[in-house]
Write an enzyme that holds these catalytic residues in place. Structure first.
Site, PDB file in Angstrom:
ATOM      1  N   ASP A  85      36.491  36.009 -26.461  1.00 37.04           N
ATOM      2  CA  ASP A  85      35.840  34.851 -27.073  1.00 37.04           C
ATOM      3  C   ASP A  85      35.435  35.214 -28.510  1.00 37.04           C
ATOM      4  O   ASP A  85      34.822  36.259 -28.738  1.00 37.04           O
ATOM      5  CB  ASP A  85      34.595  34.505 -26.221  1.00 37.04           C
ATOM      6  CG  ASP A  85      33.976  33.179 -26.614  1.00 37.04           C
ATOM      7  OD1 ASP A  85      34.684  32.316 -27.160  1.00 37.04           O
ATOM      8  OD2 ASP A  85      32.757  33.011 -26.347  1.00 37.04           O
ATOM      9  N   HIS A  86      35.761  34.360 -29.456  1.00 36.79           N
ATOM     10  CA  HIS A  86      35.387  34.557 -30.864  1.00 36.79           C
ATOM     11  C   HIS A  86      35.720  35.947 -31.420  1.00 36.79           C
ATOM     12  O   HIS A  86      34.852  36.626 -31.970  1.00 36.79           O
ATOM     13  CB  HIS A  86      33.885  34.283 -31.085  1.00 36.79           C
ATOM     14  CG  HIS A  86      33.536  32.842 -30.966  1.00 36.79           C
ATOM     15  ND1 HIS A  86      33.761  31.923 -31.968  1.00 36.79           N
ATOM     16  CD2 HIS A  86      33.002  32.148 -29.937  1.00 36.79           C
ATOM     17  CE1 HIS A  86      33.378  30.725 -31.559  1.00 36.79           C
ATOM     18  NE2 HIS A  86      32.910  30.821 -30.324  1.00 36.79           N
ATOM     19  N   HIS A 183      26.763  25.981 -30.301  1.00 36.46           N
ATOM     20  CA  HIS A 183      26.480  27.095 -29.389  1.00 36.46           C
ATOM     21  C   HIS A 183      24.988  27.201 -29.076  1.00 36.46           C
ATOM     22  O   HIS A 183      24.155  26.902 -29.919  1.00 36.46           O
ATOM     23  CB  HIS A 183      26.949  28.414 -30.016  1.00 36.46           C
ATOM     24  CG  HIS A 183      28.427  28.466 -30.250  1.00 36.46           C
ATOM     25  ND1 HIS A 183      28.980  28.399 -31.499  1.00 36.46           N
ATOM     26  CD2 HIS A 183      29.461  28.565 -29.380  1.00 36.46           C
ATOM     27  CE1 HIS A 183      30.309  28.473 -31.389  1.00 36.46           C
ATOM     28  NE2 HIS A 183      30.621  28.571 -30.119  1.00 36.46           N
ATOM     29  N   HIS A 211      33.805  24.153 -27.284  1.00 34.25           N
ATOM     30  CA  HIS A 211      32.819  25.235 -27.258  1.00 34.25           C
ATOM     31  C   HIS A 211      31.433  24.587 -27.182  1.00 34.25           C
ATOM     32  O   HIS A 211      31.285  23.404 -27.443  1.00 34.25           O
ATOM     33  CB  HIS A 211      32.902  26.077 -28.536  1.00 34.25           C
ATOM     34  CG  HIS A 211      34.035  27.064 -28.520  1.00 34.25           C
ATOM     35  ND1 HIS A 211      33.875  28.396 -28.833  1.00 34.25           N
ATOM     36  CD2 HIS A 211      35.344  26.911 -28.219  1.00 34.25           C
ATOM     37  CE1 HIS A 211      35.043  29.000 -28.726  1.00 34.25           C
ATOM     38  NE2 HIS A 211      35.947  28.134 -28.368  1.00 34.25           N
ATOM     39  N   ASN A 233      33.938  25.963 -22.725  1.00 34.73           N
ATOM     40  CA  ASN A 233      33.263  27.263 -22.737  1.00 34.73           C
ATOM     41  C   ASN A 233      31.814  27.132 -22.261  1.00 34.73           C
ATOM     42  O   ASN A 233      31.088  26.244 -22.718  1.00 34.73           O
ATOM     43  CB  ASN A 233      33.233  27.826 -24.159  1.00 34.73           C
ATOM     44  CG  ASN A 233      34.564  28.407 -24.595  1.00 34.73           C
ATOM     45  OD1 ASN A 233      35.579  28.173 -23.963  1.00 34.73           O
ATOM     46  ND2 ASN A 233      34.548  29.159 -25.670  1.00 34.73           N
ATOM     47  N   VAL A 234      31.420  28.050 -21.392  1.00 35.27           N
ATOM     48  CA  VAL A 234      30.041  28.072 -20.898  1.00 35.27           C
ATOM     49  C   VAL A 234      29.508  29.497 -21.030  1.00 35.27           C
ATOM     50  O   VAL A 234      29.966  30.405 -20.325  1.00 35.27           O
ATOM     51  CB  VAL A 234      29.970  27.636 -19.417  1.00 35.27           C
ATOM     52  CG1 VAL A 234      28.532  27.689 -18.916  1.00 35.27           C
ATOM     53  CG2 VAL A 234      30.551  26.240 -19.231  1.00 35.27           C
TER      54      VAL A 234
HETATM   55 ZN   LIG Z   1      32.223  29.421 -29.159  1.00 39.98          ZN
END
Ligand SMILES: [Zn+2]
Length: 288
Positions: A85-86, A183, A211, A233-234
């Site tokens: 992720d990222h 986020h 996200h 995304n969680v």
């Molecule tokens: Zn993200």
């Protein structure tokens, strides 16, 4: 029965697109988290993406994660992907590809468009050479703790024409879009721009990712999935479930010092959260 391996995320998202649901991507940091996510997916007969966000250049955490996730995937009766992720640069992407991740994200969203395209193209080449999938970000999804002016908020959103060009020039498998989510926990009332999502979906020939799927109204998430989001995304909500269960267990079981007992309680709480999200995203029952 053949042994299941970690699967490329792309295969899952293609099925999700066809089936009109989204696959949950859950951020974990340890074995407790991996087991919670994969067990929840098995109970719900759902494909699932285990995600890891990693800082630093030490490849050790990535290698541990692959070893644990590979065992989970082998013993699970549902498809499991392991996704970075990222990813903050090509070095992180390469580290995770080499370690055996089945999908990676490169986040060049803070760069000017041409540079974001350039770094994403390289990440896509690295991923595809290894037979795995790549995700990128266009627009700035940002943090829910940041309360932006209406103007700044608008500027941070994904531009459909830029998205069209970005996807065409990079061949990226999945694109994280900025459509009003953020986020972490929200200090403002989130309101997804569903018209913008429709516009992007029309012109960007790739799979779209939401996200900031924590702390977001459930009906908004479902509307976004209805308009073509195939991955949600969680991270924050799952971290919250972990920490709440840990605090409660320790507070109400004064005499217990065994970490295994504590992590069982934590794992159970995380599993319930993941099951709930799998049902919300519509992927329950969608495993092969
Ligand atoms: Zn993200």
């Amino acid at each position: 029965m053949s042994v299941r391996k970690l699967v490329p995320m792309n295969d899952m998202l293609a099925d999700a697109e066809e089936g009109g649901y989204a696959v949950g991507a859950f951020n974990v940091t340890d074995l407790t988290g991996i087991q919670a996510v994969v067990q929840a997916a098995e109970e719900e007969r759902s494909p699932v993406i285990v995600q890891m966000y990693t800082r630093g250049t030490d490849p050790t955490p990535a290698r541990y994660m692959v070893a644990m996730a590979a065992i989970a995937a082998e013993s699970a009766n549902v498809p499991v992907a392991l996704h970075l992720d990222h990813g903050r640069d090509l070095e992180s992407v390469e580290t995770c590809v080499k370690a055996g991740f089945s999908s990676v994200m490169i986040d060049g969203s803070k760069l000017p468009l041409a540079e974001n395209i350039e770094v994403t193209l390289k990440a896509v080449e690295i991923a595809h050479a290894a037979g795995i999938s790549a995700e990128a970000e266009l627009g700035k999804i940002g943090s829910g703790a940041e309360v932006l002016s209406t103007d700044d908020r608008a500027k941070s959103l994904t531009d459909p024409e830029e998205a069209r060009r970005f996807v065409q020039e990079t061949g990226v498998d999945a694109l994280a879009v900025a459509i009003g989510s953020a986020h972490g926990l929200y200090k403002f009332k989130p309101n997804l721009d569903l018209d913008l999502l429709k516009e992007i979906r029309k012109v960007a020939k790739t799979r779209l990712v939401l996200h900031g799927g924590s702390d977001l109204p459930r009906d908004q998430i479902q509307s976004a999935i209805g308009l073509g989001i195939t991955k949600v995304n969680v991270a924050t909500d799952l971290a919250g479930a972990y920490t709440k269960a840990l605090r409660e267990f320790v507070a109400s079981n004064d005499g217990i010092i065994w970490p295994g007992r504590i992590s069982s309680a934590v794992q159970e709480a995380m599993k319930e959260l993941v099951r709930d999200r799998i049902i919300l995203f519509g992927s329950s029952g969608m495993a092969d």
